[in-house]
Design a protein around this motif. Structure first.
Motif, PDB file in Angstrom:
ATOM      1  N   PHE A 145     -46.184  48.274  75.680  1.00 56.72           N
ATOM      2  CA  PHE A 145     -46.282  48.419  74.472  1.00 56.72           C
ATOM      3  C   PHE A 145     -45.564  47.686  73.271  1.00 56.72           C
ATOM      4  CE2 PHE A 145     -49.840  50.845  76.082  1.00 56.72           C
ATOM      5  CZ  PHE A 145     -50.827  50.715  74.927  1.00 56.72           C
ATOM      6  N   LYS A 146     -45.177  46.488  73.883  1.00 59.48           N
ATOM      7  CA  LYS A 146     -43.753  45.930  73.001  1.00 59.48           C
ATOM      8  C   LYS A 146     -44.361  44.644  71.996  1.00 59.48           C
ATOM      9  CE  LYS A 146     -39.900  46.771  76.452  1.00 59.48           C
ATOM     10  NZ  LYS A 146     -38.827  46.252  76.366  1.00 59.48           N
ATOM     11  N   ARG A 147     -45.654  44.038  72.653  1.00 56.51           N
ATOM     12  CA  ARG A 147     -46.071  43.523  71.397  1.00 56.51           C
ATOM     13  C   ARG A 147     -47.372  44.155  70.735  1.00 56.51           C
ATOM     14  NH1 ARG A 147     -48.085  40.632  76.706  1.00 56.51           N
ATOM     15  NH2 ARG A 147     -49.837  41.185  77.153  1.00 56.51           N
ATOM     16  N   ILE A 148     -47.073  45.193  69.892  1.00 58.31           N
ATOM     17  CA  ILE A 148     -48.092  45.707  69.334  1.00 58.31           C
ATOM     18  C   ILE A 148     -48.645  44.261  68.036  1.00 58.31           C
ATOM     19  CG2 ILE A 148     -48.248  47.905  67.659  1.00 58.31           C
ATOM     20  CD1 ILE A 148     -46.899  49.118  69.350  1.00 58.31           C
ATOM     21  N   ASP A 149     -48.116  44.118  66.926  1.00 60.70           N
ATOM     22  CA  ASP A 149     -48.407  43.626  66.600  1.00 60.70           C
ATOM     23  C   ASP A 149     -48.948  42.383  66.704  1.00 60.70           C
ATOM     24  OD1 ASP A 149     -47.518  45.521  64.369  1.00 60.70           O
ATOM     25  OD2 ASP A 149     -45.254  43.735  64.396  1.00 60.70           O
ATOM     26  N   LYS A 150     -49.170  41.703  67.334  1.00 61.68           N
ATOM     27  CA  LYS A 150     -49.121  40.246  68.480  1.00 61.68           C
ATOM     28  C   LYS A 150     -50.382  40.570  69.022  1.00 61.68           C
ATOM     29  CE  LYS A 150     -46.567  37.369  69.892  1.00 61.68           C
ATOM     30  NZ  LYS A 150     -45.967  36.967  71.835  1.00 61.68           N
ATOM     31  N   ALA A 151     -50.681  42.141  69.719  1.00 61.42           N
ATOM     32  CA  ALA A 151     -52.458  42.411  69.884  1.00 61.42           C
ATOM     33  C   ALA A 151     -53.155  42.879  68.622  1.00 61.42           C
ATOM     34  CB  ALA A 151     -51.352  43.436  70.505  1.00 61.42           C
ATOM     35  N   TYR A 181     -62.126  62.488  70.061  1.00 58.92           N
ATOM     36  CA  TYR A 181     -62.336  60.537  69.046  1.00 58.92           C
ATOM     37  C   TYR A 181     -61.093  60.258  69.202  1.00 58.92           C
ATOM     38  CZ  TYR A 181     -62.544  61.395  64.513  1.00 58.92           C
ATOM     39  OH  TYR A 181     -61.884  60.717  63.131  1.00 58.92           O
ATOM     40  N   GLU A 182     -61.185  58.551  69.764  1.00 57.95           N
ATOM     41  CA  GLU A 182     -59.811  58.538  68.963  1.00 57.95           C
ATOM     42  C   GLU A 182     -59.958  57.447  67.965  1.00 57.95           C
ATOM     43  OE1 GLU A 182     -56.190  57.860  71.724  1.00 57.95           O
ATOM     44  OE2 GLU A 182     -57.134  58.936  72.465  1.00 57.95           O
ATOM     45  N   HIS A 183     -59.399  56.789  66.973  1.00 60.08           N
ATOM     46  CA  HIS A 183     -59.441  55.460  65.778  1.00 60.08           C
ATOM     47  C   HIS A 183     -58.512  54.788  65.752  1.00 60.08           C
ATOM     48  CE1 HIS A 183     -60.345  54.194  62.243  1.00 60.08           C
ATOM     49  NE2 HIS A 183     -61.263  52.958  63.008  1.00 60.08           N
ATOM     50  N   HIS A 184     -58.250  54.054  66.677  1.00 59.63           N
ATOM     51  CA  HIS A 184     -57.163  52.686  66.608  1.00 59.63           C
ATOM     52  C   HIS A 184     -57.975  51.763  65.809  1.00 59.63           C
ATOM     53  CE1 HIS A 184     -56.127  54.577  70.121  1.00 59.63           C
ATOM     54  NE2 HIS A 184     -57.197  54.607  70.002  1.00 59.63           N
ATOM     55  N   CYS A 185     -56.661  51.669  64.233  1.00 56.11           N
ATOM     56  CA  CYS A 185     -56.965  50.311  63.350  1.00 56.11           C
ATOM     57  C   CYS A 185     -54.980  49.315  63.482  1.00 56.11           C
ATOM     58  CB  CYS A 185     -57.509  50.933  62.180  1.00 56.11           C
ATOM     59  SG  CYS A 185     -56.969  52.576  61.980  1.00 56.11           S
ATOM     60  N   GLY A 186     -54.378  49.959  63.884  1.00 55.94           N
ATOM     61  CA  GLY A 186     -53.008  49.120  63.975  1.00 55.94           C
ATOM     62  C   GLY A 186     -52.293  49.594  64.815  1.00 55.94           C
ATOM     63  N   GLY A 187     -50.647  48.988  65.147  1.00 51.89           N
ATOM     64  CA  GLY A 187     -49.826  49.675  64.779  1.00 51.89           C
ATOM     65  C   GLY A 187     -48.959  51.192  64.485  1.00 51.89           C
ATOM     66  N   LEU A 188     -49.544  51.441  62.847  1.00 45.47           N
ATOM     67  CA  LEU A 188     -49.658  52.786  62.687  1.00 45.47           C
ATOM     68  C   LEU A 188     -50.951  53.060  61.599  1.00 45.47           C
ATOM     69  CD1 LEU A 188     -45.204  52.052  60.894  1.00 45.47           C
ATOM     70  CD2 LEU A 188     -45.963  53.763  62.922  1.00 45.47           C
ATOM     71  N   CYS A 189     -51.607  53.004  62.296  1.00 39.85           N
ATOM     72  CA  CYS A 189     -52.867  53.515  61.818  1.00 39.85           C
ATOM     73  C   CYS A 189     -53.655  53.912  63.195  1.00 39.85           C
ATOM     74  CB  CYS A 189     -53.449  52.283  61.468  1.00 39.85           C
ATOM     75  SG  CYS A 189     -55.429  52.337  60.707  1.00 39.85           S
ATOM     76  N   GLY A 190     -54.298  55.226  63.186  1.00 36.20           N
ATOM     77  CA  GLY A 190     -54.679  55.543  64.199  1.00 36.20           C
ATOM     78  C   GLY A 190     -54.985  57.175  63.961  1.00 36.20           C
TER      79      GLY A 190
END
Length: 215
Positions: A145-151, A181-190
């Motif tokens: 999980f080192k390329r979070i922003d790029k992902a 449920y899980e909601h993912h929407c960004g590196g610091l969003c979820g």
């Protein structure tokens, strides 16, 4: 006679499965529209649905152990009040409703075998759903999980949205149902949440959402 009996049993089991399937998708749809607020305004929302939930970081259900016990300390009520976004009515009910406590316990002790979801059963005129496998989704981030922003940039470019949703199976206990449920929407969003339902007048009604993690 035996053949006829087997056909009747097969018919009844298929009927039962269909009703359960209908309940499942009613519950999933309510989470999307009522909790996440997708597909309800005068515009089309787009989300990415994980086809089958394979938790990379399973929720820590031990946090609910204290407020589902027979004897509940005051601090556990205060914690539950916070984690349910100050749902005082739900907190007061769980103090005395043994079946509600059992419904939550039943879910937390059997958090495996999550189903593959059919996006077509969740789509609406205002909700566009794209399917992705769990393996594909996590592959964007790399092993550590080192390329979070790029992902997230790649996900947005490919799918046109950063809203990713994962659903566990729905677990039923008497007149209650629970789902995570899980909601993912960004590196610091979820966030990761359990939603507790009760069936009233033939419809599933949300009693509360219990938050397990937020970023």
């Amino acid at each position: 006679m035996l053949k006829k009996l087997l056909l009747i049993i097969l018919f009844l089991s298929n009927l039962s499965f269909s009703q359960t399937d209908k309940d499942n998708y009613e519950i999933y749809s309510k989470v999307i529209s009522e909790q996440l607020k997708f597909g309800i305004d005068n515009k089309t929302d787009s989300i990415i649905l994980i086809e089958q939930y394979v938790p990379k970081f399973p929720p820590e259900f031990d946090i609910v152990a204290d407020f589902t016990a027979d004897s509940i300390p005051d601090w556990a009520y205060n914690f539950l009040y916070t984690q349910t976004y100050r749902n005082e009515e739900f907190v007061n009910r769980i103090k005395n409703d043994k079946e509600l406590k059992n419904a939550i316990k039943e879910f937390t002790t059997d958090f495996i075998n999550h189903p593959k979801l059919n996006a077509e059963l969740l789509k609406t005129d205002r909700l566009n759903i794209q399917i992705i496998t769990s393996e594909k989704y996590y592959s964007y981030f790399g092993k550590k999980f080192k390329r979070i922003d790029k992902a997230w940039k790649r996900i947005k470019k490919k799918y046109g949205t950063r809203s990713v949703i994962e659903f566990s199976k729905v677990k039923y206990y008497k007149n209650f149902a629970t789902v995570f449920y899980e909601h993912h929407c960004g590196g610091l969003c979820g966030s990761g949440n359990m939603v507790v339902f009760e069936k009233k007048n033939g419809k599933w009604v949300i009693l509360s959402e219990i938050n397990f993690r937020m970023s």
